[in-house]
Motif scaffolding. Structure first.
Motif, PDB file in Angstrom:
ATOM      1  N   ASN A  36     -12.107 -10.044  -3.067  1.00  0.00           N
ATOM      2  CA  ASN A  36     -12.768  -9.647  -4.375  1.00  0.00           C
ATOM      3  C   ASN A  36     -13.522 -11.008  -4.967  1.00  0.00           C
ATOM      4  O   ASN A  36     -14.573 -10.849  -5.336  1.00  0.00           O
ATOM      5  CB  ASN A  36     -11.792  -9.514  -5.501  1.00  0.00           C
TER       6      ASN A  36
ATOM      7  N   MET B 218       0.254   0.086  -6.479  1.00  0.00           N
ATOM      8  CA  MET B 218      -0.681  -0.106  -5.543  1.00  0.00           C
ATOM      9  C   MET B 218      -2.006  -0.542  -6.185  1.00  0.00           C
ATOM     10  O   MET B 218      -2.777  -1.493  -5.764  1.00  0.00           O
ATOM     11  CB  MET B 218      -0.572   0.925  -4.505  1.00  0.00           C
TER      12      MET B 218
ATOM     13  N   VAL C 240      -9.464   0.656   0.400  1.00  0.00           N
ATOM     14  CA  VAL C 240      -7.762   0.364   0.628  1.00  0.00           C
ATOM     15  C   VAL C 240      -7.250   1.271  -0.577  1.00  0.00           C
ATOM     16  O   VAL C 240      -6.115   1.869  -0.144  1.00  0.00           O
ATOM     17  CB  VAL C 240      -7.448  -1.146   0.291  1.00  0.00           C
ATOM     18  N   ILE C 241      -7.707   1.397  -1.887  1.00  0.00           N
ATOM     19  CA  ILE C 241      -7.094   2.158  -2.655  1.00  0.00           C
ATOM     20  C   ILE C 241      -6.985   3.701  -2.180  1.00  0.00           C
ATOM     21  O   ILE C 241      -6.041   4.360  -2.152  1.00  0.00           O
ATOM     22  CB  ILE C 241      -7.680   2.170  -4.030  1.00  0.00           C
TER      23      ILE C 241
ATOM     24  N   THR D 298     -12.075  -2.897  -1.622  1.00  0.00           N
ATOM     25  CA  THR D 298     -10.965  -2.560  -2.708  1.00  0.00           C
ATOM     26  C   THR D 298     -10.785  -1.043  -2.716  1.00  0.00           C
ATOM     27  O   THR D 298      -9.695  -0.499  -3.018  1.00  0.00           O
ATOM     28  CB  THR D 298     -11.200  -3.489  -3.960  1.00  0.00           C
ATOM     29  N   LEU D 299     -11.908  -0.577  -3.001  1.00  0.00           N
ATOM     30  CA  LEU D 299     -11.971   0.970  -3.278  1.00  0.00           C
ATOM     31  C   LEU D 299     -11.462   1.914  -1.951  1.00  0.00           C
ATOM     32  O   LEU D 299     -10.560   2.570  -2.155  1.00  0.00           O
ATOM     33  CB  LEU D 299     -13.068   1.280  -3.635  1.00  0.00           C
TER      34      LEU D 299
ATOM     35  N   MET E 289      -6.763  -9.511  -0.567  1.00  0.00           N
ATOM     36  CA  MET E 289      -7.472  -8.425  -1.404  1.00  0.00           C
ATOM     37  C   MET E 289      -8.182  -9.315  -2.492  1.00  0.00           C
ATOM     38  O   MET E 289      -9.493  -9.304  -2.690  1.00  0.00           O
ATOM     39  CB  MET E 289      -6.734  -7.538  -2.090  1.00  0.00           C
TER      40      MET E 289
ATOM     41  N   ALA F 176      -4.496   3.972   0.761  1.00  0.00           N
ATOM     42  CA  ALA F 176      -3.298   4.006   0.564  1.00  0.00           C
ATOM     43  C   ALA F 176      -2.626   5.135  -0.237  1.00  0.00           C
ATOM     44  O   ALA F 176      -1.753   5.807  -0.020  1.00  0.00           O
ATOM     45  CB  ALA F 176      -3.010   2.783  -0.396  1.00  0.00           C
ATOM     46  N   TRP F 177      -3.550   5.847  -1.037  1.00  0.00           N
ATOM     47  CA  TRP F 177      -3.300   7.011  -1.698  1.00  0.00           C
ATOM     48  C   TRP F 177      -2.966   8.168  -0.778  1.00  0.00           C
ATOM     49  O   TRP F 177      -2.293   8.963  -0.832  1.00  0.00           O
ATOM     50  CB  TRP F 177      -4.381   7.322  -2.766  1.00  0.00           C
TER      51      TRP F 177
ATOM     52  N   LEU G 233     -16.286  -5.912  -2.275  1.00  0.00           N
ATOM     53  CA  LEU G 233     -15.678  -5.250  -3.545  1.00  0.00           C
ATOM     54  C   LEU G 233     -15.476  -3.859  -2.926  1.00  0.00           C
ATOM     55  O   LEU G 233     -14.422  -3.244  -3.534  1.00  0.00           O
ATOM     56  CB  LEU G 233     -16.630  -5.426  -4.801  1.00  0.00           C
ATOM     57  N   GLY G 234     -16.383  -3.227  -2.344  1.00  0.00           N
ATOM     58  CA  GLY G 234     -16.153  -1.983  -2.043  1.00  0.00           C
ATOM     59  C   GLY G 234     -14.676  -1.859  -1.328  1.00  0.00           C
ATOM     60  O   GLY G 234     -14.007  -0.685  -1.114  1.00  0.00           O
TER      61      GLY G 234
ATOM     62  N   ILE H 111     -19.876   0.169  -7.825  1.00  0.00           N
ATOM     63  CA  ILE H 111     -18.486  -0.214  -7.503  1.00  0.00           C
ATOM     64  C   ILE H 111     -17.943  -0.857  -8.705  1.00  0.00           C
ATOM     65  O   ILE H 111     -16.646  -0.398  -8.912  1.00  0.00           O
ATOM     66  CB  ILE H 111     -18.923  -1.440  -6.441  1.00  0.00           C
TER      67      ILE H 111
ATOM     68  N   GLY I 150       0.888  -1.299  -0.127  1.00  0.00           N
ATOM     69  CA  GLY I 150      -0.071   0.052   0.096  1.00  0.00           C
ATOM     70  C   GLY I 150       0.793   1.284  -0.064  1.00  0.00           C
ATOM     71  O   GLY I 150       0.431   2.428  -0.042  1.00  0.00           O
TER      72      GLY I 150
ATOM     73  N   TRP J 155     -21.170  -6.098  -1.757  1.00  0.00           N
ATOM     74  CA  TRP J 155     -21.009  -4.504  -2.194  1.00  0.00           C
ATOM     75  C   TRP J 155     -19.865  -4.493  -0.831  1.00  0.00           C
ATOM     76  O   TRP J 155     -18.819  -3.500  -1.048  1.00  0.00           O
ATOM     77  CB  TRP J 155     -22.003  -3.739  -1.600  1.00  0.00           C
TER      78      TRP J 155
END
Lengths: 381, 64
Positions: free
Chosen positions: B25, A193, B53-54, B50-51, B21, B57-58, B47-48, A337, A175, B44
């Motif tokens: 998924n 990432m 975590v993105i 995943t978003l 992850m 992390a960003w 899979l949500g 999603i 991450g 939801w």
């Protein structure tokens, strides 16, 4: 686990070249795919026929079929199908029994009253164009098969991307996105990432997309396999002169298999049936089983039910690939999603393109050093 | 620099999070196929994730 230097170099080159080959197509997939996720919703807004206020009644399939084919003297009925959500019946007719959507016509009817619904044709408009671009590259079956090859190259790009992720992350935590270093490190970290986090989804959408491009070959195999088997007893028989009632055929099937839902009826001689049968497609009622259509064959002359089969595994795989590719099986939240994951995939593509374009003339040794050092040994110009 | 560790990660350390992850998924993709209602909700959520975590992390989160 540890790869040798030549191993890393080889996988890096595989990732680079497979990505270069398919990035333009993948951008096209992701961009056209974004509105296509909401195909049904957009269709409802733009095409949705004004359904009459009446809520009672069940349309006669015989009447609907006769009305549709009556619009084109000399044409044939091909199939009738029910909409999954709306009380709508689609009736397909064509100049030949095996006509596709390029020469045939699809008419809409109210499933309750049987009234013809005046809706714009399905093969026109922006959404139809986007789907044709997304699925066929506007080039029919050859285009579809070509995109299948692109899908395979993409899966190799994904696998090689995972392999080169390992040396890159040897000293980094999962991450990590370093924004306090160069712009290049930031986008490299972002690429890695987002790419690794969306790996599962992207693999499934890529793989199911590839399977869908194999629709024509899969259908051909089914015709030669199960369909030929069901047609065999009629090998020497003449094609039926007068067809039995479709309503009666559907009623017969419903009596025999009470818990199944009739979703589709195909006429004799079309690509979904034998020359002697109506093929009545039966679906279950969970999101899983409603996709796993099974054929019930009704003798089109006598109206008798002759066979109810399970589709072979390769056809069921194709059926299951459709929802897993389009994300249309878990309500609007899942579609949203799906759209956001699609945007994440665009981020991976664009950052990958940036990383490649940004340092094109750098010798490969420096790029491998960058990979091995987790992005710290930057390739100089 | 916190992001760069002094020790080298082995394969398990590198891939345990990505595996988790991918598993989330897979659960999400299958759940909505199996049923409606709670199954959709599970789909939801996973899979949500995943978003989530993105975005995390960003914004500076990383494992450990």
């Amino acid at each position: 686990m540890a790869l040798s230097q030549t191993g890393i170099r080889r996988w890096y080159l595989v990732h680079k070249w497979t990505s270069i080959v398919c990035t333009a197509f993948l951008l096209m997939f992701c961009i056209t795919g974004l509105p296509l996720i909401f195909h049904h919703e957009i269709d409802e807004l733009t095409r949705a026929p004004v359904l009459s206020e009446q809520t009672e009644g069940t349309a006669s399939l015989d009447a609907v079929a006769a009305d549709a084919v009556g619009k084109h003297p000399g044409w044939h009925n091909i199939f009738i199908s029910y909409d999954e959500e709306e009380p709508i019946i689609y009736a397909a007719v064509g100049p030949t029994l095996t006509a596709g959507d390029d020469t045939g016509k699809l008419y809409l009817y109210d499933a309750r009253s049987g009234e013809h619904l005046n809706a714009p044709p399905f093969d026109e408009g922006v959404m139809a164009f986007l789907l044709d671009l997304h699925a066929h590259l506007l080039m029919g079956i050859p285009g579809q098969l070509f995109l299948g090859v692109v899908g395979l190259v993409f899966l190799v790009a994904v696998i090689s991307g995972v392999v080169v992720y390992a040396p890159f992350m040897r000293r980094l935590s999962f991450g990590t996105v370093r924004k306090d270093r160069s712009k290049r490190v930031k986008w490299l970290d972002t690429h890695n990432m987002v790419g690794i986090v969306t790996l599962g989804w992207v693999t499934v959408v890529g793989l199911t997309g590839f399977i869908i491009t194999m629709t024509v070959p899969i259908q051909a195999i089914w015709q030669m396999d199960q369909l030929a088997e069901m047609a065999a007893p009629y090998k020497d028989a003449q094609p039926p002169e007068k067809l039995a009632s479709v309503d009666a055929a559907v009623a017969t099937v419903r009596n025999a298999v009470p818990d199944a839902k009739v979703s589709f009826v195909s006429w004799p001689g079309t690509q979904f049936s034998t020359t002697h049968h109506y093929m009545v497609a039966l679906a279950g009622d969970t999101p899983l089983t409603e996709r796993l259509i099974n054929p019930a064959m009704v003798d089109a002359e006598t109206g008798e039910l002759t066979d109810v089969r399970d589709m072979p595994w390769y056809v069921q795989t194709l059926f299951l690939s459709v929802p897993l590719h389009f994300g249309d099986y878990g309500g609007l939240p899942l579609k949203i999603i799906w759209a956001l994951l699609d945007i994440a995939a665009i981020v991976v593509l664009v950052t990958g393109l940036y990383l490649w374009l940004g340092r094109r003339r750098v010798p490969i040794e420096k790029r491998i050093a960058e990979l091995n050092s987790g992005g710290l040994a930057e390739p100089a110009e | 620099m916190k992001a760069r560790q002094s020790t080298r990660n082995n394969g398990w350390q590198i891939f345990r999070w990505p595996l988790l992850m991918a598993l989330a998924n897979a659960v999400g993709l299958i759940a909505a196929l199996v049923g409606n209602g709670w199954y959709d909700l599970l789909s939801w959520a996973t899979l949500g994730l995943t978003l989530v975590v993105i975005v995390a992390a960003w914004r500076g989160w990383s494992a450990k």
